[in-house]
Design a protein around this motif. Structure first.
Motif, PDB file in Angstrom:
ATOM      1  N   GLU A   1       0.840  -1.189   0.000  1.00  6.79           N
ATOM      2  CA  GLU A   1       0.000   0.000   0.000  1.00  6.79           C
ATOM      3  C   GLU A   1       0.879   1.244   0.000  1.00  6.79           C
ATOM      4  OE1 GLU A   1      -3.904   1.740   2.387  1.00  6.79           O
ATOM      5  OE2 GLU A   1      -2.599   0.296   3.378  1.00  6.79           O
ATOM      6  N   PRO A   2       0.604   2.204  -0.899  1.00  4.42           N
ATOM      7  CA  PRO A   2       1.421   3.429  -0.921  1.00  4.42           C
ATOM      8  C   PRO A   2       1.289   4.215   0.377  1.00  4.42           C
ATOM      9  CG  PRO A   2       0.073   3.226  -2.909  1.00  4.42           C
ATOM     10  CD  PRO A   2      -0.418   2.184  -1.950  1.00  4.42           C
ATOM     11  N   GLU A   3       2.386   4.854   0.766  1.00  2.00           N
ATOM     12  CA  GLU A   3       2.395   5.643   2.002  1.00  2.00           C
ATOM     13  C   GLU A   3       1.935   7.061   1.677  1.00  2.00           C
ATOM     14  OE1 GLU A   3       6.005   5.291   4.167  1.00  2.00           O
ATOM     15  OE2 GLU A   3       6.022   3.111   4.061  1.00  2.00           O
ATOM     16  N   THR A   4       0.621   7.247   1.638  1.00  2.68           N
ATOM     17  CA  THR A   4       0.039   8.518   1.234  1.00  2.68           C
ATOM     18  C   THR A   4      -0.608   9.274   2.384  1.00  2.68           C
ATOM     19  OG1 THR A   4      -2.042   7.399   0.666  1.00  2.68           O
ATOM     20  CG2 THR A   4      -0.421   7.661  -1.100  1.00  2.68           C
ATOM     21  N   ALA A   5      -0.520   8.745   3.615  1.00  5.44           N
ATOM     22  CA  ALA A   5      -1.272   9.341   4.728  1.00  5.44           C
ATOM     23  C   ALA A   5      -0.401  10.167   5.666  1.00  5.44           C
ATOM     24  CB  ALA A   5      -1.989   8.247   5.520  1.00  5.44           C
ATOM     25  N   PHE A   6       0.891  10.317   5.346  1.00 11.50           N
ATOM     26  CA  PHE A   6       1.704  11.073   6.299  1.00 11.50           C
ATOM     27  C   PHE A   6       1.876  12.516   5.832  1.00 11.50           C
ATOM     28  CE2 PHE A   6       4.857   9.831   3.302  1.00 11.50           C
ATOM     29  CZ  PHE A   6       6.013  10.570   3.498  1.00 11.50           C
ATOM     30  N   THR A   7       1.986  13.409   6.790  1.00 15.20           N
ATOM     31  CA  THR A   7       2.012  14.836   6.554  1.00 15.20           C
ATOM     32  C   THR A   7       3.392  15.413   6.858  1.00 15.20           C
ATOM     33  OG1 THR A   7       1.420  15.400   8.835  1.00 15.20           O
ATOM     34  CG2 THR A   7      -0.398  14.935   7.301  1.00 15.20           C
ATOM     35  N   LEU A   8       3.553  16.694   6.559  1.00 15.85           N
ATOM     36  CA  LEU A   8       4.793  17.378   6.869  1.00 15.85           C
ATOM     37  C   LEU A   8       5.105  17.306   8.361  1.00 15.85           C
ATOM     38  CD1 LEU A   8       7.176  19.270   6.258  1.00 15.85           C
ATOM     39  CD2 LEU A   8       5.569  21.193   6.381  1.00 15.85           C
ATOM     40  N   GLU A   9       4.092  17.498   9.191  1.00 19.62           N
ATOM     41  CA  GLU A   9       4.317  17.451  10.634  1.00 19.62           C
ATOM     42  C   GLU A   9       4.704  16.045  11.092  1.00 19.62           C
ATOM     43  OE1 GLU A   9       4.583  20.180  12.477  1.00 19.62           O
ATOM     44  OE2 GLU A   9       4.281  21.160  10.532  1.00 19.62           O
ATOM     45  N   ASP A  10       4.118  15.017  10.473  1.00 13.22           N
ATOM     46  CA  ASP A  10       4.523  13.643  10.784  1.00 13.22           C
ATOM     47  C   ASP A  10       5.995  13.432  10.439  1.00 13.22           C
ATOM     48  OD1 ASP A  10       1.903  12.978  11.509  1.00 13.22           O
ATOM     49  OD2 ASP A  10       1.408  12.274   9.494  1.00 13.22           O
ATOM     50  N   TRP A  11       6.380  13.895   9.254  1.00  9.63           N
ATOM     51  CA  TRP A  11       7.743  13.686   8.756  1.00  9.63           C
ATOM     52  C   TRP A  11       8.774  14.339   9.654  1.00  9.63           C
ATOM     53  CZ3 TRP A  11      11.042  17.378   6.231  1.00  9.63           C
ATOM     54  CH2 TRP A  11      12.179  16.816   5.627  1.00  9.63           C
ATOM     55  N   LYS A  12       8.409  15.486  10.236  1.00 10.11           N
ATOM     56  CA  LYS A  12       9.326  16.157  11.165  1.00 10.11           C
ATOM     57  C   LYS A  12       9.607  15.296  12.391  1.00 10.11           C
ATOM     58  CE  LYS A  12       8.001  20.924  10.005  1.00 10.11           C
ATOM     59  NZ  LYS A  12       7.331  22.141  10.537  1.00 10.11           N
ATOM     60  N   LEU A  13       8.701  14.364  12.696  1.00 11.46           N
ATOM     61  CA  LEU A  13       8.895  13.441  13.811  1.00 11.46           C
ATOM     62  C   LEU A  13       9.412  12.083  13.350  1.00 11.46           C
ATOM     63  CD1 LEU A  13       5.641  14.186  15.842  1.00 11.46           C
ATOM     64  CD2 LEU A  13       7.964  14.955  16.373  1.00 11.46           C
ATOM     65  N   ASP A  14       9.718  11.988  12.064  1.00 13.35           N
ATOM     66  CA  ASP A  14      10.191  10.715  11.516  1.00 13.35           C
ATOM     67  C   ASP A  14      11.607  10.925  10.958  1.00 13.35           C
ATOM     68  OD1 ASP A  14       9.494   7.922  10.999  1.00 13.35           O
ATOM     69  OD2 ASP A  14       9.538   8.471   8.879  1.00 13.35           O
ATOM     70  N   ASP A  15      11.805  10.780   9.653  1.00 19.62           N
ATOM     71  CA  ASP A  15      13.146  10.890   9.080  1.00 19.62           C
ATOM     72  C   ASP A  15      13.846  12.194   9.464  1.00 19.62           C
ATOM     73  OD1 ASP A  15      13.036   8.444   7.780  1.00 19.62           O
ATOM     74  OD2 ASP A  15      12.245   9.282   5.931  1.00 19.62           O
ATOM     75  N   PHE A  16      13.107  13.291   9.509  1.00 21.29           N
ATOM     76  CA  PHE A  16      13.716  14.594   9.735  1.00 21.29           C
ATOM     77  C   PHE A  16      13.962  14.883  11.214  1.00 21.29           C
ATOM     78  CE2 PHE A  16      13.770  19.361   8.972  1.00 21.29           C
ATOM     79  CZ  PHE A  16      14.873  19.326   8.138  1.00 21.29           C
TER      80      PHE A  16
END
Length: 337
Positions: free
Chosen positions: A217-232
């Motif tokens: 399933e494509p990862e289409t549900a994550f947002t900029l704010e999520d990403w700041k708590l993930d890879d970034f």
């Protein structure tokens, strides 16, 4: 040790119904060990346990606590430890795939120190994981096993089926003969620290890369704010050792590098390029810049893993000189009973 990463559903781990730091709680006894929730002061011992189970990973106390406390709501992360004689002898976490639109996909991981195997600690930790995920609405479970036949037997015995693998590879920086960095005309490469304020552009590159990752399933549900708590947001992301390719003043490709200087070890957190800029050697150039930086700064080894179906990135790794270590097998239980 048993190192089993079970994932109920989609992407890498995430907490279920947490919304804040992991809580300490009393637990049940298994094999002479007490099962309880992770505490901040456990992080160093848990990191040491994880590395004893599998040394081919970047793991630090800071990273352990980051995943446990970052507070991604949809992830609902929970983590437990098994403690015996004031020593952490087992670890497990459970959460939900937060970056895919389909709810109810869980994942987890269980580790038990070798001298404590065969006493029911791993099975009890798995019981905590499965019960937690079921109560939170999980209908599927997924995990990874890192070159551990005992771990594969553990999940197969519980009904899990193997579904693919990631190729874990390492680059020996000390023996590398690195080519010169080359970019097409009009492009340049900069350290992440020089362009970190271009958050939206960097997120767009990573989001495009996630969409192309092999998966169900494509990862289409994550947002900029999520990403700041993930890879970034990972605590060991290097501003100096990560590199971004720019087209004029626009960020179009990147290679994020995490580092553990104490072990002279680095890890490729993410490499990606915007679709319209692919097949120009930009990802190769960004990754090469990261490798060259690691070589110049005393690092000895760089780890990475890629889905066995990700032919493009595997080809880049081979070209740079990465060599396979083992296949991290993926296991799924569906439905989760």
């Amino acid at each position: 040790m048993v190192l089993v990463a079970l994932v109920l559903g989609g992407r890498p781990l995430g907490p279920a119904c947490r919304g804040g730091p992991a809580r300490a709680a009393g637990g049940r006894v298994a094999g002479g060990a007490v099962i309880r929730e992770l505490r901040r002061e456990d992080a160093a011992a848990v990191a040491a346990l994880h590395l004893a189970v599998n040394p081919h990973q970047l793991e630090t106390p800071e990273r352990v606590w980051f995943w446990a406390s970052r507070g991604l709501e949809r992830e609902q992360w929970r983590q437990w430890v098994a403690e015996a004689d004031e020593e952490i002898v087992g670890s497990a976490w459970a959460g939900f795939e937060w970056s895919v639109p389909t709810p109810g996909k869980g994942r987890f991981w269980v580790a038990v120190s070798p001298e404590r195997r065969g006493r029911g600690i791993g099975g009890t930790l798995y019981g905590f994981v499965a019960e937690y995920l079921r109560r939170r609405g999980a209908w599927r479970a997924r995990t990874n096993v890192d070159a551990d036949p005992a771990g594969e037997r553990f999940v197969a015995k519980r009904g899990f089926e193997r579904r693919g693998a990631d190729r874990v590879s390492a680059f020996d920086v000390r023996r590398a003969e690195l080519p010169e960095l080359s970019l097409p005309a009009g492009f340049r490469v900069e350290p992440l620290g020089c362009v970190r304020d271009r958050v939206e552009e960097l997120f767009a590159i990573c989001a495009a890369g996630e969409l192309d990752m092999p998966g169900d399933e494509p990862e289409t549900a994550f947002t900029l704010e999520d990403w700041k708590l993930d890879d970034f947001g990972v605590p060991d992301l290097s501003d100096e050792g990560s590199f971004v390719v720019l087209d004029d003043e626009r960020a179009v490709s990147l290679a994020l590098l995490c580092v553990d200087p104490g072990r002279s070890l680095a890890y490729n957190q993410m490499t990606a390029t915007l679709p319209e800029f692919r097949r120009r050697g930009l990802a190769l150039a960004a990754k090469l810049a990261a490798v060259r930086w690691a070589a110049a700064n005393g690092f000895e080894r760089i780890l990475t893993e890629n889905d066995e179906a990700n032919a493009g990135m595997l080809a880049i790794n081979r070209r740079l000189g990465y060599r396979p270590l083992y296949d991290q097998t993926k296991w799924v239980l569906e439905p989760l009973l």
